[in-house]
Motif scaffolding. Structure first.
Motif, short mmCIF file in Angstrom:
data_model
loop_
_atom_site.label_atom_id
_atom_site.label_comp_id
_atom_site.label_asym_id
_atom_site.label_seq_id
_atom_site.Cartn_x
_atom_site.Cartn_y
_atom_site.Cartn_z
N LEU A 90 60.52 4.17 76.88
CA LEU A 90 59.98 4.23 75.52
C LEU A 90 58.99 3.09 75.27
CD1 LEU A 90 63.07 5.14 73.31
CD2 LEU A 90 61.01 6.53 73.68
N ALA A 91 59.30 1.91 75.80
CA ALA A 91 58.41 0.77 75.60
C ALA A 91 57.06 1.02 76.27
CB ALA A 91 59.05 -0.50 76.16
N TYR A 133 52.75 2.36 69.17
CA TYR A 133 53.98 2.19 68.40
C TYR A 133 54.60 0.83 68.70
CZ TYR A 133 53.44 7.26 68.21
OH TYR A 133 52.93 8.52 68.05
N ARG A 134 55.34 0.31 67.74
CA ARG A 134 56.13 -0.91 67.94
C ARG A 134 57.55 -0.48 68.32
NH1 ARG A 134 56.04 -3.63 62.45
NH2 ARG A 134 57.35 -5.14 63.54
N LEU A 193 56.13 10.39 63.66
CA LEU A 193 55.51 9.17 64.16
C LEU A 193 54.02 9.18 63.86
CD1 LEU A 193 57.17 8.85 67.70
CD2 LEU A 193 57.69 7.47 65.68
N THR A 194 53.53 8.05 63.39
CA THR A 194 52.11 7.86 63.16
C THR A 194 51.72 6.51 63.76
OG1 THR A 194 52.56 6.87 61.00
CG2 THR A 194 52.09 9.24 61.04
N PRO A 195 50.43 6.27 64.00
CA PRO A 195 50.04 4.99 64.59
C PRO A 195 50.63 3.80 63.84
CG PRO A 195 48.17 6.48 64.55
CD PRO A 195 49.28 7.17 63.80
N GLY A 196 51.23 2.89 64.59
CA GLY A 196 51.86 1.72 63.99
C GLY A 196 53.32 1.91 63.65
N SER A 197 53.87 3.11 63.84
CA SER A 197 55.27 3.36 63.55
C SER A 197 56.18 2.45 64.37
CB SER A 197 55.64 4.82 63.86
OG SER A 197 55.08 5.70 62.93
N ALA A 229 58.23 -4.55 74.33
CA ALA A 229 59.32 -4.22 73.42
C ALA A 229 59.92 -5.47 72.81
CB ALA A 229 60.40 -3.43 74.15
N GLU A 230 60.38 -5.35 71.58
CA GLU A 230 61.19 -6.40 70.96
C GLU A 230 62.65 -6.11 71.30
OE1 GLU A 230 62.80 -7.85 66.60
OE2 GLU A 230 60.87 -6.82 66.71
N ILE A 231 63.34 -7.07 71.85
CA ILE A 231 64.74 -6.89 72.24
C ILE A 231 65.65 -7.44 71.15
CG2 ILE A 231 66.53 -7.52 73.90
CD1 ILE A 231 64.30 -7.74 76.01
#
Length: 315
Positions: free
Chosen positions: A79-80, A88-89, A61-65, A111-113
């Motif tokens: 997690l969200a 993270y997204r 994982l890196t920023p923006g992952s 979070a995107e559902i």
């Protein structure tokens, strides 16, 4: 009162409550491990933190992952919350018939559902998440069902906490969901005292109890096999939706506002207490009840509440 530097430090160290008044056997003590006291209200905060820490340490994982994960809510919510704080997204594949409260919590934490078919339950969410991860190789699926950071989190934290609070434990009872709690705590407890019994609670095949799954429904989490679940578990007990609702109401009468899986764990603990001569049972109350207010578990007619739990709530 301590001052903490981040919400991560609030995860774990949850209280244990003596609820022996609910034991059907006066020679068997009952203790509830109250995991709803974690920041997002569930035991899954421990798992989410452990999986993220491992993925970051391994360079995944890196920023923006982008993180994608199948969840009925609790792991996704954790997690969200943590993922948003770390940049993270987070995309959560969610069965279409989870409670409105869990959907709202995911939205609150950004979070995107991605909805999966309600009739396919949690197994359908897993299949869809796997397909999406394969189609998008730049996305990271932490995969709680197969990630050894899941049981390891409980081996490192939940198990030691239980031994510290209840050193005389003879039996451990928890719901069989991803199996991480049972495996991690169970392994630690048996290393502490080989005579400790580990009993799992599951619904009948084909029936739904929030937070639980039946291994007979066709999906065995990989971590269950990796951590020797068959050899580790001493017994499995069937708990039906109505029993879970009844026991959830028992906990509420003791001042414990629990999710329905906590009621299922209490129902299992009471069954265990009735089957042994004496002992000390610790069971896990996985989350708080505010995520399930819309299903009427505490206020509706008992039969109607049980039917609603079967129709609406999936693991």
């Amino acid at each position: 009162m301590a001052v903490y530097r981040s919400v991560d430090e609030l995860i774990g160290a949850t209280p244990t409550l003596d609820v022996s008044r609910l034991s059907p056997n006066p020679s068997v003590a009952l203790y509830a491990k109250l995991e709803g006291h974690n920041p997002t209200g569930s035991v899954k905060d421990r798992v989410a933190l452990a999986m993220l820490d491992r993925a970051e340490a391994e360079g995944g994982l890196t920023p923006g992952s982008v993180i994608i994960e199948p969840s009925s809510g609790n792991t996704g919510i954790a997690l969200a919350m943590l993922g948003q704080r770390r940049g993270y997204r987070v995309k959560i594949v969610l069965p279409g018939n989870v409670t409105a409260e869990r959907r709202q919590m995911l939205e609150i934490f950004g979070a995107e559902i991605i909805d999966s078919p309600a009739e396919q339950g949690s197994n359908g969410a897993v299949r869809m998440a796997v397909e999406l991860a394969e189609a998008n190789p730049d996305w990271t699926m932490l995969y709680q069902y197969g990630n050894e950071a899941n049981p390891e989190a409980h081996y490192r934290s939940t198990g030691p906490e239980i031994v510290a609070d209840v050193p005389g434990i003879t039996h451990f009872v928890a719901g069989l969901g991803t199996s991480g709690t049972l495996l991690g705590v169970g392994r630690y407890l048996k290393e502490h005292s080989p005579t400790v019994q580990v009993w799992a609670v599951e619904p009948p095949a084909g029936e739904q109890v929030e937070g639980l799954r039946s291994l007979d429904d066709g999906y065995v989490p990989p971590i269950f096999e990796q951590w020797g679940g068959v050899d580790l578990l001493d017994r499995k007990m069937i708990v039906r939706p109505r029993e879970s609702i009844e026991a959830t109401r028992m906990l509420a009468a003791e001042g414990v506002f629990s999710g329905i899986s906590g009621g299922a764990a209490l129902a299992g603990a009471r069954k265990a207490a009735a089957r042994i001569d004496d002992g000390v049972i610790v069971f896990v109350v996985s989350d708080h009840g505010w995520k399930y207010l819309s299903v009427g578990a505490w206020t509706d007619d008992l039969d109607a509440a049980a039917a609603q739990a079967e129709n609406v709530i999936y693991f």
